[in-house]
Design a protein around this motif. Structure first.
Motif, PDB file in Angstrom:
ATOM      1  N   ASP A 530       1.009  -1.340  -0.003  1.00 38.58           N
ATOM      2  CA  ASP A 530       0.046  -0.103  -0.110  1.00 38.58           C
ATOM      3  C   ASP A 530       0.831   1.337  -0.035  1.00 38.58           C
ATOM      4  O   ASP A 530       0.910   2.096  -0.829  1.00 38.58           O
ATOM      5  N   LYS A 531       2.014   1.296   0.855  1.00 37.01           N
ATOM      6  CA  LYS A 531       2.712   2.469   1.133  1.00 37.01           C
ATOM      7  C   LYS A 531       3.972   2.267   2.061  1.00 37.01           C
ATOM      8  O   LYS A 531       3.665   1.279   2.854  1.00 37.01           O
ATOM      9  N   MET A 533       5.841   4.216   4.822  1.00 38.41           N
ATOM     10  CA  MET A 533       5.912   5.476   5.843  1.00 38.41           C
ATOM     11  C   MET A 533       7.110   5.538   6.372  1.00 38.41           C
ATOM     12  O   MET A 533       7.004   5.033   7.671  1.00 38.41           O
ATOM     13  N   GLY A 534       7.982   6.194   5.820  1.00 37.77           N
ATOM     14  CA  GLY A 534       9.203   6.035   6.781  1.00 37.77           C
ATOM     15  C   GLY A 534       9.844   4.586   6.716  1.00 37.77           C
ATOM     16  O   GLY A 534      10.302   4.041   5.948  1.00 37.77           O
ATOM     17  N   ASP A 535       9.911   4.227   7.958  1.00 37.73           N
ATOM     18  CA  ASP A 535      10.431   2.876   8.235  1.00 37.73           C
ATOM     19  C   ASP A 535       9.498   1.938   8.313  1.00 37.73           C
ATOM     20  O   ASP A 535       9.504   0.850   8.392  1.00 37.73           O
ATOM     21  N   ALA A 536       8.039   2.364   8.164  1.00 36.04           N
ATOM     22  CA  ALA A 536       7.134   1.457   8.166  1.00 36.04           C
ATOM     23  C   ALA A 536       6.556   0.969   7.006  1.00 36.04           C
ATOM     24  O   ALA A 536       6.667   1.984   5.887  1.00 36.04           O
ATOM     25  N   ILE A 537       5.844  -0.167   6.959  1.00 30.86           N
ATOM     26  CA  ILE A 537       5.296  -0.752   5.690  1.00 30.86           C
ATOM     27  C   ILE A 537       3.851  -1.010   5.746  1.00 30.86           C
ATOM     28  O   ILE A 537       3.492  -1.787   6.844  1.00 30.86           O
ATOM     29  N   MET A 538       3.080  -0.802   5.165  1.00 22.44           N
ATOM     30  CA  MET A 538       1.694  -0.999   4.939  1.00 22.44           C
ATOM     31  C   MET A 538       1.309  -1.823   3.867  1.00 22.44           C
ATOM     32  O   MET A 538       1.435  -1.626   2.640  1.00 22.44           O
ATOM     33  N   ALA A 539       0.687  -3.018   3.981  1.00 25.83           N
ATOM     34  CA  ALA A 539       0.497  -4.035   2.847  1.00 25.83           C
ATOM     35  C   ALA A 539      -0.850  -4.568   3.049  1.00 25.83           C
ATOM     36  O   ALA A 539      -1.325  -4.707   4.184  1.00 25.83           O
ATOM     37  N   PHE A 540      -1.583  -5.074   2.046  1.00 23.46           N
ATOM     38  CA  PHE A 540      -2.752  -5.939   2.165  1.00 23.46           C
ATOM     39  C   PHE A 540      -2.992  -7.076   1.257  1.00 23.46           C
ATOM     40  O   PHE A 540      -2.147  -6.845   0.253  1.00 23.46           O
ATOM     41  N   TRP A 541      -3.727  -7.913   1.759  1.00 25.79           N
ATOM     42  CA  TRP A 541      -4.183  -9.102   0.673  1.00 25.79           C
ATOM     43  C   TRP A 541      -5.548  -9.130   0.465  1.00 25.79           C
ATOM     44  O   TRP A 541      -6.447  -8.971   1.466  1.00 25.79           O
ATOM     45  N   GLY A 542      -6.028  -9.525  -0.743  1.00 30.98           N
ATOM     46  CA  GLY A 542      -7.373  -9.635  -1.160  1.00 30.98           C
ATOM     47  C   GLY A 542      -7.632  -8.631  -2.059  1.00 30.98           C
ATOM     48  O   GLY A 542      -8.890  -8.471  -2.577  1.00 30.98           O
ATOM     49  N   LYS A 590     -14.000  -6.840   7.003  1.00 30.26           N
ATOM     50  CA  LYS A 590     -14.249  -5.815   6.052  1.00 30.26           C
ATOM     51  C   LYS A 590     -13.366  -4.432   5.869  1.00 30.26           C
ATOM     52  O   LYS A 590     -13.348  -3.699   6.816  1.00 30.26           O
ATOM     53  N   MET A 591     -13.055  -4.273   4.800  1.00 29.21           N
ATOM     54  CA  MET A 591     -12.319  -3.045   4.405  1.00 29.21           C
ATOM     55  C   MET A 591     -12.744  -2.513   3.103  1.00 29.21           C
ATOM     56  O   MET A 591     -13.270  -3.170   2.237  1.00 29.21           O
ATOM     57  N   ASN A 592     -12.710  -1.185   3.043  1.00 27.37           N
ATOM     58  CA  ASN A 592     -13.124  -0.549   1.777  1.00 27.37           C
ATOM     59  C   ASN A 592     -11.440  -0.316   1.075  1.00 27.37           C
ATOM     60  O   ASN A 592     -10.562   0.130   1.617  1.00 27.37           O
ATOM     61  N   VAL A 593     -11.769  -0.778  -0.222  1.00 23.16           N
ATOM     62  CA  VAL A 593     -10.464  -0.802  -1.134  1.00 23.16           C
ATOM     63  C   VAL A 593     -10.848  -0.165  -2.375  1.00 23.16           C
ATOM     64  O   VAL A 593     -11.831  -0.193  -3.015  1.00 23.16           O
ATOM     65  N   GLY A 594      -9.934   0.820  -2.937  1.00 25.42           N
ATOM     66  CA  GLY A 594     -10.037   1.435  -4.051  1.00 25.42           C
ATOM     67  C   GLY A 594      -9.228   2.506  -4.410  1.00 25.42           C
ATOM     68  O   GLY A 594      -8.241   2.778  -3.534  1.00 25.42           O
ATOM     69  N   ASN A 595      -9.201   3.223  -5.413  1.00 23.92           N
ATOM     70  CA  ASN A 595      -8.473   4.591  -5.691  1.00 23.92           C
ATOM     71  C   ASN A 595      -9.277   5.756  -4.857  1.00 23.92           C
ATOM     72  O   ASN A 595     -10.457   6.086  -4.715  1.00 23.92           O
ATOM     73  N   MET A 596      -8.221   6.192  -3.784  1.00 18.24           N
ATOM     74  CA  MET A 596      -9.017   7.171  -2.788  1.00 18.24           C
ATOM     75  C   MET A 596      -8.039   8.238  -2.761  1.00 18.24           C
ATOM     76  O   MET A 596      -6.663   8.148  -3.065  1.00 18.24           O
ATOM     77  N   TYR A 604      -4.263   3.776  -4.561  1.00 19.87           N
ATOM     78  CA  TYR A 604      -5.023   2.674  -4.464  1.00 19.87           C
ATOM     79  C   TYR A 604      -4.716   2.210  -3.086  1.00 19.87           C
ATOM     80  O   TYR A 604      -3.601   1.822  -2.514  1.00 19.87           O
ATOM     81  N   THR A 605      -5.656   2.221  -2.001  1.00 22.33           N
ATOM     82  CA  THR A 605      -5.434   1.770  -0.616  1.00 22.33           C
ATOM     83  C   THR A 605      -6.569   1.223   0.040  1.00 22.33           C
ATOM     84  O   THR A 605      -7.497   1.132  -0.714  1.00 22.33           O
ATOM     85  N   VAL A 606      -6.396   0.951   1.263  1.00 22.55           N
ATOM     86  CA  VAL A 606      -7.514   0.350   2.228  1.00 22.55           C
ATOM     87  C   VAL A 606      -7.927   1.208   3.429  1.00 22.55           C
ATOM     88  O   VAL A 606      -6.961   1.755   3.755  1.00 22.55           O
ATOM     89  N   MET A 607      -9.142   1.356   3.770  1.00 17.57           N
ATOM     90  CA  MET A 607      -9.569   2.119   4.896  1.00 17.57           C
ATOM     91  C   MET A 607     -10.819   1.112   5.648  1.00 17.57           C
ATOM     92  O   MET A 607     -11.350   0.461   5.016  1.00 17.57           O
ATOM     93  N   GLY A 608     -10.929   1.493   6.930  1.00 15.12           N
ATOM     94  CA  GLY A 608     -11.820   0.868   7.639  1.00 15.12           C
ATOM     95  C   GLY A 608     -11.485   0.635   9.119  1.00 15.12           C
ATOM     96  O   GLY A 608     -10.364   0.718   9.355  1.00 15.12           O
ATOM     97  N   ASP A 609     -12.332  -0.033  10.046  1.00 16.65           N
ATOM     98  CA  ASP A 609     -11.725  -0.163  11.278  1.00 16.65           C
ATOM     99  C   ASP A 609     -10.920  -1.222  11.501  1.00 16.65           C
ATOM    100  O   ASP A 609     -10.031  -1.330  12.137  1.00 16.65           O
ATOM    101  N   ALA A 610     -10.902  -2.364  10.561  1.00 19.76           N
ATOM    102  CA  ALA A 610     -10.101  -3.391  10.482  1.00 19.76           C
ATOM    103  C   ALA A 610      -8.556  -2.902  10.126  1.00 19.76           C
ATOM    104  O   ALA A 610      -7.742  -3.610  10.675  1.00 19.76           O
ATOM    105  N   VAL A 611      -8.589  -1.793   9.300  1.00 21.51           N
ATOM    106  CA  VAL A 611      -7.088  -1.442   8.889  1.00 21.51           C
ATOM    107  C   VAL A 611      -6.680  -0.628  10.246  1.00 21.51           C
ATOM    108  O   VAL A 611      -5.447  -0.786  10.373  1.00 21.51           O
TER     109      VAL A 611
END
Length: 742
Positions: A530-531, A533-542, A590-596, A604-611
């Motif tokens: 996904d992105k 963030m400095g030393d951090a990595i955000m990734a997702f599956w699905g 459940k996550m919202n995924v798409g161009n945001m 192209y990222t994900v959002m939501g409580d689970a994120v």
């Protein structure tokens, strides 16, 4: 049906429709006809027997005959030749590839003039006048030679009659099928407008005749591939020279047209011409394909002058033979273009046809030939539409060329084994055209979409996923949607202090090396970056491709990420860089995924409580002294044979509902038995803790800590128990611990 499959099917059907215009003869293309003719000629050349037929012999008015006897030959010479053939050489049947359209009366006319002028007063001459007249009546002499013998005279039909020209000249024999009987057939006989027949007294001498013209060759490209066995003139049906010769050779049996089914007498159902017991396959125009035996002069040739003078070197050639008389002399212009030679003696075309009919070597082009071609094209169109919508371009190409190979093999097999003419050239061109249409569409349209997909996702998802996405673009949507997915957050522990020890250039090199390795691990497990963030990595599956095993893939990636960091230790030490430690948080839901984003920048990222939970769980790894923490939803989505250590029931910042959190341990079978026993005791200690049985719980956690396999979580719970003894949580306590920081 997917959009991609529908487009591919539309391409196939469009090309099929274009070729159908040719196949149905609505808009025939000469180029395709040339290709089909070429493949037919190739089949003829590949299967030539190359041997003469001893039953059929050609008596040739060759250059030597013309030089010795001049031209034209008088009918008395021809009468002598006929006598020689039947009386001396015992031929079976004689057919003339010549028309005797004008009377041979010059000598008789001269005698009449002499008799009326110079010899009118000579008694001796007058007394012998009638005898001399009979001797000079060469047509009568020739007719006498023909009479009672199996001789077929040739004639020609005129497809068109020029203005001012007489339509019919000479005489014809009786038709093969009279006009009344011919009305019973709805057959596409070739219907000429006139004919050039023989002198009446000559035709009257023999009941047999046959046309030697070939209108179908004129209609096509002038090449003698097929010859009509019958033509219809003035309502009646007449036979070809070859048909009449074969019929006479078989004892003059009846000739019938055979249909399948027998009671449907149309061209579409016409199968063959039956001559007694002999069946000859024909097409819808009652034309038979000439079964050539070899190149020009494959048959035995005998010079006409040798027959005339009784000096044939090998008389056995003529004994019992079917003889065709024609000419190979270039000056007489009876030369034809054929599949085996562009300069071919015309009489030998008829000889090949006679031989082929008698030997049952005629190839059949069925009346439903166009239907066969159309069905083949439709099958190929559907096959390639399926291939290009489901398979890769190389695999589709292999299927396309395999289809061409199958068409060629089938056509050659049917030609050789069943004497059946199957479409070959046009189906091959159709397959190539269809292949190119799909290839061009793929290159200019689909590849553009694939390049766009690669541009959008190439840096974030593994190459194999990009290929899958390009192969199934319908499954990808950039618009926002809700999906069940798993998100991963990782962070480097103590990054601030690390960054203070390195200059900017070295820090950049360290992070590039670290992030490259970690990204490779994520992508190997089908994750999407996904992105950073400095030393951090955000990734997702699905997403962007659906992944039913998203939780498992994320767990495997997280565990390998932790292991792979240690693989960098030696390299980092050699460069003077500090060792790195990471924490990883995993959350499924459940996550919202798409161009945001905004009109200025989209992602192209994900959002939501689970994120958000995943981010919080990564932050808790330091609290519990573990490298990975996952949510209960992730644990439930994992295989049943995986082991997890339940860490706690917590309320993270921003959420009121408690969440069970776990440390993934991997497959149960891979765990040490002592560790599996510790996990069981830990679950029991948690139950005591949540039941507020502080002493028993404290004893369990203490013994676990002293077991030789200590863990930060045991110390954490011992500290909490000490606090809760003095600050009881109350009877309605749910066992959850609330974090007030991220």
């Amino acid at each position: 049906m997917s959009k991609r499959s529908l487009i591919r099917l539309s391409i196939s059907l469009a090309v099929f429709a274009l070729f159908l215009l040719h196949t149905a003869r609505w808009a025939p293309l000469r180029l395709l006809e040339v290709v089909e003719d070429f493949t037919y000629d190739a089949r003829v050349l590949l299967t030539l027997p190359g041997t003469p037929d001893p039953k059929v012999v050609i008596v040739d008015l060759d250059e030597r005959s013309l030089a010795a006897e001049g031209w034209p030959w008088s009918r008395d010479k021809l009468a002598n030749l006929v006598d020689q053939l039947f009386d001396r050489y015992k031929v079976r049947v004689l057919g003339f590839d010549i028309v005797f359209s004008e009377p041979d009366d010059e000598a008789l006319a001269l005698w009449q003039r002499l008799l009326s002028q110079d010899f009118a007063q000579v008694p001796e001459v007058v007394a012998r006048a009638e005898d001399i007249r009979r001797q000079l009546d060469y047509d009568a002499r020739f007719a006498q030679a023909l009479s009672g013998r199996p001789v077929v005279l040739g004639f020609f039909f005129k497809r068109f009659v020029p203005e001012g020209e007489q339509a019919a000249t000479g005489a014809l024999c009786a038709p093969l099928i009279d006009a009344q009987a011919a009305r019973l057939y709805d057959v596409d006989f070739i219907k000429p407008q006139g004919y050039g027949g023989n002198v009446a007294r000559l035709q009257a001498a023999t009941p047999y005749c046959g046309f030697f013209d070939n209108p179908v060759a004129v209609e096509d490209d002038g090449v003698y591939r097929r010859v009509p066995l019958m033509q219809q003139y003035d309502g009646a049906v007449y036979p070809s020279l070859a048909l009449s010769i074969v019929r006479l050779a078989l004892g003059n049996p009846p000739v019938e047209l055979e249909f399948e089914p027998p009671d449907v007498r149309t061209s579409l159902h016409l199968e063959r011409v039956r001559i007694g017991s002999l069946a000859v396959p024909v097409d819808e125009h009652v034309a038979a394909y000439v079964p050539y035996r070899g190149d020009n002069r494959t048959f035995h040739y005998v010079s006409a002058v040798d027959v005339l003078h009784g000096t044939v070197a090998n008389p056995a050639l003529l004994d019992g033979a079917i003889v065709l008389m024609g000419t190979s002399a270039a000056g007489l212009l009876d030369l034809r273009s054929t599949p085996v030679n562009k300069v071919f003696t015309g009489v030998e075309v008829h000889a090949n046809l006679v031989s082929g009919m008698l030997e049952n070597r005629i190839h059949q082009r069925a009346p439903y030939y166009m239907g066969i071609e159309a069905v083949m094209h439709l099958a190929i169109a559907l096959l390639l539409a399926w291939a290009f919508s489901k398979l890769s371009a190389p695999a589709s190409a292999a299927i396309g060329f395999g289809a061409i190979a199958a068409i060629i093999a089938l056509a050659l097999g049917l030609w050789s084994k069943a004497q059946f003419i199957m479409p070959l050239g046009v189906p091959v061109i159709f397959t190539l055209a269809l292949f190119m249409a799909h290839l061009l569409y793929g290159y200019f349209i689909e590849s553009r979409g694939k390049r766009e997909i690669a541009r959008l996702f190439g840096q974030y998802v593994p190459p194999e996923l990009v290929e899958e996405m390009a192969a199934h673009p319908d499954s990808i949507s950039m618009e926002g949607e809700s999906r069940e997915m798993t998100v991963l957050f990782s962070d480097v522990r103590g990054f601030t202090s690390i960054s203070e020890k390195l200059d900017a250039r070295e820090l950049a090199r360290l992070m590039n090396r670290f992030l490259t390795q970690q990204t490779g691990v994520i992508q190997r497990h089908r994750g999407t970056i996904d992105k950073y963030m400095g030393d951090a990595i955000m990734a997702f599956w699905g997403a962007p491709l659906p992944d039913s095993g998203h939780a498992v893939h994320a767990l495997l990636a997280a565990m390998e990420m932790v292991r792979s960091v240690r693989e960098l230790d030696a390299e980092f030490e050699a460069r003077g860089w500090p060792k790195l430690h990471i924490g990883v948080g995993l959350s499924t839901g459940k996550m919202n995924v798409g161009n945001m984003g905004s009109e200025f920048r989209m992602a192209y990222t994900v959002m939501g409580d689970a994120v958000n939970l995943g981010s919080r769980l990564e932050g808790l790894t330091k609290e519990y002294g573990v490298s990975i923490i996952c949510s209960e939803a992730t644990r439930l989505a994992a295989p049943s044979d995986w082991a997890f250590r339940e860490l706690d029931l917590v309320r993270v910042k921003g959420k009121q509902e408690p969440v069970a959190i776990y440390e993934p341990m991997g497959p149960k079978d891979a765990l040490d038995p002592a560790l599996r026993q510790d996990l069981a005791r830990h679950r029991g200690a948690l139950k005591l803790y949540r039941a507020q049985q502080w002493d028993a719980a404290e004893l369990e956690f203490f013994q676990l800590q002293q077991s030789g396999r200590p863990h930060r979580v045991y110390e954490l719970f011992i500290e909490r128990i000490m606090y809760l003894r003095e600050h009881p949580p109350g009877k309605d306590w749910d066992g959850a611990f609330t974090f007030t920081h991220k």
